[in-house]
Scaffold this motif. Structure first.
Motif, PDB file in Angstrom:
ATOM      1  N   GLY A 118       0.745  -1.180   0.021  1.00 43.34           N
ATOM      2  CA  GLY A 118       0.009   0.095  -0.035  1.00 43.34           C
ATOM      3  C   GLY A 118       0.679   1.197  -0.125  1.00 43.34           C
ATOM      4  N   GLU A 119       1.997   1.259   0.944  1.00 46.16           N
ATOM      5  CA  GLU A 119       2.784   2.519   0.971  1.00 46.16           C
ATOM      6  C   GLU A 119       3.351   2.663  -0.611  1.00 46.16           C
ATOM      7  N   THR A 120       3.911   1.686  -1.166  1.00 43.20           N
ATOM      8  CA  THR A 120       4.327   1.624  -2.556  1.00 43.20           C
ATOM      9  C   THR A 120       3.483   2.105  -3.460  1.00 43.20           C
ATOM     10  N   ALA A 121       2.243   1.649  -3.376  1.00 41.90           N
ATOM     11  CA  ALA A 121       1.151   2.279  -4.341  1.00 41.90           C
ATOM     12  C   ALA A 121       0.983   3.782  -4.049  1.00 41.90           C
ATOM     13  N   CYS A 122       0.987   4.088  -2.680  1.00 40.27           N
ATOM     14  CA  CYS A 122       0.616   5.582  -2.518  1.00 40.27           C
ATOM     15  C   CYS A 122       1.950   6.152  -3.275  1.00 40.27           C
ATOM     16  N   THR A 123       3.190   5.934  -3.031  1.00 35.58           N
ATOM     17  CA  THR A 123       4.322   6.661  -3.587  1.00 35.58           C
ATOM     18  C   THR A 123       4.394   6.397  -5.251  1.00 35.58           C
ATOM     19  N   ARG A 124       3.790   5.541  -5.728  1.00 35.36           N
ATOM     20  CA  ARG A 124       3.526   5.543  -7.241  1.00 35.36           C
ATOM     21  C   ARG A 124       2.798   6.275  -7.652  1.00 35.36           C
ATOM     22  N   LEU A 125       1.561   6.579  -6.929  1.00 36.38           N
ATOM     23  CA  LEU A 125       0.674   7.587  -7.346  1.00 36.38           C
ATOM     24  C   LEU A 125       1.072   8.866  -7.310  1.00 36.38           C
ATOM     25  N   ILE A 126       1.873   9.401  -5.997  1.00 35.66           N
ATOM     26  CA  ILE A 126       2.358  10.641  -5.943  1.00 35.66           C
ATOM     27  C   ILE A 126       3.352  10.919  -6.962  1.00 35.66           C
ATOM     28  N   GLY A 127       4.317  10.011  -7.107  1.00 33.49           N
ATOM     29  CA  GLY A 127       5.325  10.123  -8.066  1.00 33.49           C
ATOM     30  C   GLY A 127       4.877  10.262  -9.533  1.00 33.49           C
ATOM     31  N   ALA A 128       3.578   9.609 -10.046  1.00 32.21           N
ATOM     32  CA  ALA A 128       3.351   9.970 -11.215  1.00 32.21           C
ATOM     33  C   ALA A 128       2.809  11.413 -11.338  1.00 32.21           C
ATOM     34  N   TYR A 129       2.312  11.925 -10.359  1.00 27.49           N
ATOM     35  CA  TYR A 129       1.669  13.355 -10.381  1.00 27.49           C
ATOM     36  C   TYR A 129       3.023  14.219 -10.254  1.00 27.49           C
ATOM     37  N   LEU A 130       4.042  13.924  -9.654  1.00 27.86           N
ATOM     38  CA  LEU A 130       5.195  14.811  -9.487  1.00 27.86           C
ATOM     39  C   LEU A 130       5.970  14.755 -10.976  1.00 27.86           C
ATOM     40  N   SER A 131       6.148  13.482 -11.399  1.00 31.09           N
ATOM     41  CA  SER A 131       6.852  13.485 -12.718  1.00 31.09           C
ATOM     42  C   SER A 131       6.007  14.160 -13.782  1.00 31.09           C
ATOM     43  N   ASN A 132       4.759  14.083 -13.915  1.00 35.47           N
ATOM     44  CA  ASN A 132       4.002  15.335 -14.700  1.00 35.47           C
ATOM     45  C   ASN A 132       4.554  16.600 -14.709  1.00 35.47           C
ATOM     46  N   LEU A 133       4.788  17.012 -13.293  1.00 33.85           N
ATOM     47  CA  LEU A 133       5.307  18.345 -13.147  1.00 33.85           C
ATOM     48  C   LEU A 133       6.677  18.649 -13.465  1.00 33.85           C
ATOM     49  N   GLY A 134       7.306  17.575 -13.934  1.00 40.27           N
ATOM     50  CA  GLY A 134       8.837  17.821 -14.137  1.00 40.27           C
ATOM     51  C   GLY A 134       9.782  17.363 -13.081  1.00 40.27           C
ATOM     52  N   PHE A 135       9.328  16.757 -12.017  1.00 41.41           N
ATOM     53  CA  PHE A 135      10.327  16.281 -11.140  1.00 41.41           C
ATOM     54  C   PHE A 135      10.741  15.086 -11.390  1.00 41.41           C
ATOM     55  N   GLU A 136      12.465  14.870 -11.152  1.00 39.78           N
ATOM     56  CA  GLU A 136      13.028  13.857 -11.385  1.00 39.78           C
ATOM     57  C   GLU A 136      12.849  12.892 -10.096  1.00 39.78           C
ATOM     58  N   LEU A 137      12.592  11.552 -10.357  1.00 36.68           N
ATOM     59  CA  LEU A 137      12.144  10.605  -9.361  1.00 36.68           C
ATOM     60  C   LEU A 137      13.184   9.841  -8.976  1.00 36.68           C
ATOM     61  N   HIS A 138      13.538   9.298  -7.655  1.00 36.58           N
ATOM     62  CA  HIS A 138      14.490   8.281  -7.251  1.00 36.58           C
ATOM     63  C   HIS A 138      13.633   7.393  -6.074  1.00 36.58           C
ATOM     64  N   ASP A 139      13.790   6.028  -6.307  1.00 34.07           N
ATOM     65  CA  ASP A 139      12.881   5.395  -5.485  1.00 34.07           C
ATOM     66  C   ASP A 139      14.159   5.025  -4.247  1.00 34.07           C
ATOM     67  N   ILE A 140      14.061   4.996  -2.961  1.00 39.69           N
ATOM     68  CA  ILE A 140      14.766   4.792  -1.766  1.00 39.69           C
ATOM     69  C   ILE A 140      13.895   3.566  -1.066  1.00 39.69           C
ATOM     70  N   ALA A 141      14.498   2.514  -0.937  1.00 42.41           N
ATOM     71  CA  ALA A 141      13.747   1.213  -0.217  1.00 42.41           C
ATOM     72  C   ALA A 141      14.956   0.639   0.583  1.00 42.41           C
ATOM     73  N   VAL A 142      14.543   0.920   1.990  1.00 40.11           N
ATOM     74  CA  VAL A 142      15.559  -0.043   2.876  1.00 40.11           C
ATOM     75  C   VAL A 142      14.771  -1.378   2.951  1.00 40.11           C
ATOM     76  N   ASP A 143      13.421  -1.470   2.897  1.00 37.53           N
ATOM     77  CA  ASP A 143      12.595  -2.646   2.682  1.00 37.53           C
ATOM     78  C   ASP A 143      11.995  -2.410   1.189  1.00 37.53           C
ATOM     79  N   PRO A 144      12.518  -3.557   0.420  1.00 38.76           N
ATOM     80  CA  PRO A 144      12.166  -3.382  -1.092  1.00 38.76           C
ATOM     81  C   PRO A 144      10.493  -3.502  -1.238  1.00 38.76           C
TER      82      PRO A 144
END
Length: 90
Positions: free
Chosen positions: A21-47
């Motif tokens: 669920g947390e990853t799904a939330c991250t992907r949703l927010i990431g898609a929004y930010l990507s459309n605004l021109g943000f460069e995205l980086h995943d950080i995962a201590v727990d994959p």
């Protein structure tokens, strides 16, 4: 809109019922930010619990400006207990 992003480490929560669920939330927010021109980086201590770092490069040569994060914790105004609410247009 809501995404079930309950922390699987909370007492009384069965990890296997909420993991992802947390990853799904991250992907949703990431898609929004990507459309605004943000460069995205995943950080995962727990994959299975991916966090997101989003960078928007400036045009000048000044010092960087940063935000320390976006909360996905639920609030009393959430439509259902335990589910976060994102307000505004996505």
């Amino acid at each position: 809109m809501s995404v079930n992003s309950i922390n699987p480490g909370f007492p009384g929560i069965a990890r296997e019922t909420v993991i992802g669920g947390e990853t799904a939330c991250t992907r949703l927010i990431g898609a929004y930010l990507s459309n605004l021109g943000f460069e995205l980086h995943d950080i995962a201590v727990d994959p299975q619990r991916i966090n997101l770092a989003a960078v928007l490069k400036g045009a000048g040569g000044g010092a960087p400006c940063s935000s320390t994060g976006m909360s996905t914790r639920s609030h009393r105004s959430s439509p259902k207990p335990g589910l976060p609410e994102i307000r505004g247009s996505l």
